[in-house]
Design a protein around this motif. Structure first.
Motif, PDB file in Angstrom:
ATOM      1  N   PRO A   8      33.250  50.008  10.655  1.00 49.12           N
ATOM      2  CA  PRO A   8      31.970  49.297  10.691  1.00 49.12           C
ATOM      3  C   PRO A   8      31.581  48.647   9.370  1.00 49.12           C
ATOM      4  O   PRO A   8      30.806  47.681   9.360  1.00 49.12           O
ATOM      5  CB  PRO A   8      30.970  50.400  11.073  1.00 49.12           C
ATOM      6  N   ALA A  48      36.718  49.594  18.742  1.00 48.55           N
ATOM      7  CA  ALA A  48      35.900  48.684  17.941  1.00 48.55           C
ATOM      8  C   ALA A  48      34.475  49.209  17.817  1.00 48.55           C
ATOM      9  O   ALA A  48      33.998  49.939  18.692  1.00 48.55           O
ATOM     10  CB  ALA A  48      35.884  47.292  18.567  1.00 48.55           C
ATOM     11  N   PRO A  49      33.754  48.839  16.759  1.00 50.57           N
ATOM     12  CA  PRO A  49      32.341  49.216  16.657  1.00 50.57           C
ATOM     13  C   PRO A  49      31.548  48.669  17.838  1.00 50.57           C
ATOM     14  O   PRO A  49      31.785  47.555  18.308  1.00 50.57           O
ATOM     15  CB  PRO A  49      31.893  48.567  15.343  1.00 50.57           C
ATOM     16  N   GLN A  57      33.464  43.341  10.671  1.00 47.32           N
ATOM     17  CA  GLN A  57      32.488  44.022  11.514  1.00 47.32           C
ATOM     18  C   GLN A  57      31.062  43.810  11.018  1.00 47.32           C
ATOM     19  O   GLN A  57      30.115  43.787  11.822  1.00 47.32           O
ATOM     20  CB  GLN A  57      32.827  45.505  11.624  1.00 47.32           C
ATOM     21  N   MET A  65      40.683  39.404  16.127  1.00 49.17           N
ATOM     22  CA  MET A  65      40.105  40.037  14.947  1.00 49.17           C
ATOM     23  C   MET A  65      41.107  40.053  13.795  1.00 49.17           C
ATOM     24  O   MET A  65      40.753  39.763  12.641  1.00 49.17           O
ATOM     25  CB  MET A  65      39.648  41.456  15.287  1.00 49.17           C
ATOM     26  N   GLN A 113      30.913  38.777  19.905  1.00 49.03           N
ATOM     27  CA  GLN A 113      31.974  39.052  18.937  1.00 49.03           C
ATOM     28  C   GLN A 113      32.838  37.811  18.729  1.00 49.03           C
ATOM     29  O   GLN A 113      33.247  37.513  17.602  1.00 49.03           O
ATOM     30  CB  GLN A 113      32.813  40.235  19.429  1.00 49.03           C
ATOM     31  N   TYR A 130      40.401  47.079   9.983  1.00 52.91           N
ATOM     32  CA  TYR A 130      39.525  46.028  10.518  1.00 52.91           C
ATOM     33  C   TYR A 130      38.499  46.556  11.516  1.00 52.91           C
ATOM     34  O   TYR A 130      37.539  45.855  11.844  1.00 52.91           O
ATOM     35  CB  TYR A 130      40.348  44.888  11.135  1.00 52.91           C
ATOM     36  N   LEU A 131      38.664  47.783  12.005  1.00 50.44           N
ATOM     37  CA  LEU A 131      37.702  48.359  12.943  1.00 50.44           C
ATOM     38  C   LEU A 131      36.626  49.200  12.268  1.00 50.44           C
ATOM     39  O   LEU A 131      35.703  49.681  12.945  1.00 50.44           O
ATOM     40  CB  LEU A 131      38.426  49.219  13.984  1.00 50.44           C
ATOM     41  N   VAL A 183      30.206  40.527  12.502  1.00 50.37           N
ATOM     42  CA  VAL A 183      29.904  40.674  13.928  1.00 50.37           C
ATOM     43  C   VAL A 183      28.495  41.229  14.106  1.00 50.37           C
ATOM     44  O   VAL A 183      27.709  40.725  14.925  1.00 50.37           O
ATOM     45  CB  VAL A 183      30.938  41.587  14.613  1.00 50.37           C
TER      46      VAL A 183
END
Length: 351
Positions: free
Chosen positions: A169, A199-200, A174, A152, A68, A166-167, A177
């Motif tokens: 998917p 987070a994913p 993401q 992030m 990540q 931002y979390l 990532v």
């Protein structure tokens, strides 16, 4: 990127075919058995040892954090040193970790209120006990993934990506990532779920996790991969904590990059490409550490450098009466002389 292999298909989602990897021996009798899987890669990335199911899909948990961090650097995150190590950290909640996370938030122009990780108490029991005595409540800053989440937010701000989701998917961060995880592991992601911090979380194989670690430690100087490896090795306590076994492991073995994950996950790699990855089926830390140390010895690390990671003794009446012993398949291979971390710039003679 940097000579990455073609991405193969996703690992199969199935009940992992784990095997015994450690015995709980008390008074000369096997009292319990820890099942799991182990893979050891040589410098050429060929599999030198496999135990259990190294190709089934599994969740590496926080062992994904170096990947990540690489993804964020590829997206323009301008961190190095202690703050980059903290970006890849499952930190203990010590004051240095809280201060570092505040600094990343300050650089991003946001506050703790913008974090979307779950509030928690510090991970380190000593720090956590002091926190409770002082009447402090769980916070997003104290949670062990706060450095990653702050980074992030910083990455999103630099790219003009939205901060609120931002979390998700499907968020550009993401997706970046996920692309990096597939690039470094060399395989497609099998499943996506949510990690403990929110987070994913991506399912790959144990073999893929070891390949990714080797990719990171063998990358050319100055690349995102090499920057992450350098930061974590040079600031091992920022990537974990002052009392954590993973930091001690990086201090003990010259040039080693190591990252742990919840549910009994450990990955480690050397600058020449040798790498190991471990999954303990029942998630037990008491097996994770000695099995990982045995895997590193099997990879050619001098067992003397790993002696402190043999595992804590089992007590009976307050005195040692047994131990957790890795299975014999993890005994060091019969070779003439043991290899160490070599002449890597981070190498040093163990004390």
């Amino acid at each position: 990127m940097y000579g990455s292999p073609a991405v193969a298909g996703a690992p199969v989602v199935r009940e992992p075919l784990h095997v015994p990897v450690a015995h709980l021996v008390r008074g000369g009798v096997v009292e319990g058995i820890h099942y799991g899987s182990v893979v050891v890669l040589g410098a050429d990335r060929a599999v030198e040892l496999r135990l259990g199911d190294i190709e089934a899909a599994f969740y590496p948990r926080s062992a994904l954090k170096p990947m990540q961090a690489v993804a964020m650097l590829r997206a323009g995150l301008p961190l190095d040193g202690e703050l980059l190590s903290l970006t890849a950290a499952s930190h203990s909640g010590e004051e240095r970790h809280l201060a570092g996370t505040r600094r990343i938030l300050e650089l991003a122009g946001v506050t703790e209120d913008d974090l979307r990780n779950v509030p928690d108490l510090p991970y380190d029991p000593v720090v956590r006990d002091a926190w409770v005595r002082e009447g402090r409540r769980p916070s997003r800053l104290a949670q062990n993934c706060s450095g990653k989440h702050a980074a992030m937010l910083h990455t999103c701000g630099l790219n003009g990506w939205p901060l609120e989701d931002y979390l998700d998917p499907g968020h550009p961060l993401q997706r970046a990532v996920a692309e990096t995880v597939e690039d470094l592991t060399g395989q497609a992601i099998a499943r996506v779920t949510v990690d403990g911090c929110g987070a994913p979380l991506f399912a790959v194989s144990l073999h893929g996790l070891a390949r990714a670690a080797a990719r990171i430690t063998t990358a050319p100087a100055g690349t995102p991969e090499a920057r992450v490896a350098d930061a974590m090795r040079e600031h091992a306590e920022m990537a974990s904590g002052s009392r954590r076994d993973v930091a001690a492991l990086m201090r003990a073995v010259p040039g080693l990059l190591a990252k742990d994950g919840f549910e009994g996950v450990q990955v480690a790699a050397l600058p020449d490409g040798r790498a190991v990855a471990v999954k303990i089926a029942d998630g037990a830390n008491r097996a994770r550490v000695p099995v990982a140390a045995a895997a590193l010895a099997r990879a050619g690390i001098d067992p003397a450098a790993l002696a402190e990671f043999a595992g804590e003794p089992l007590l009976g009446g307050g005195r040692p009466v047994g131990s957790v012993r890795p299975v014999r398949a993890l005994d060091p291979a019969p070779v003439s002389g043991s290899r160490s971390g070599g002449d890597h710039p981070h190498a040093r003679t163990p004390a």
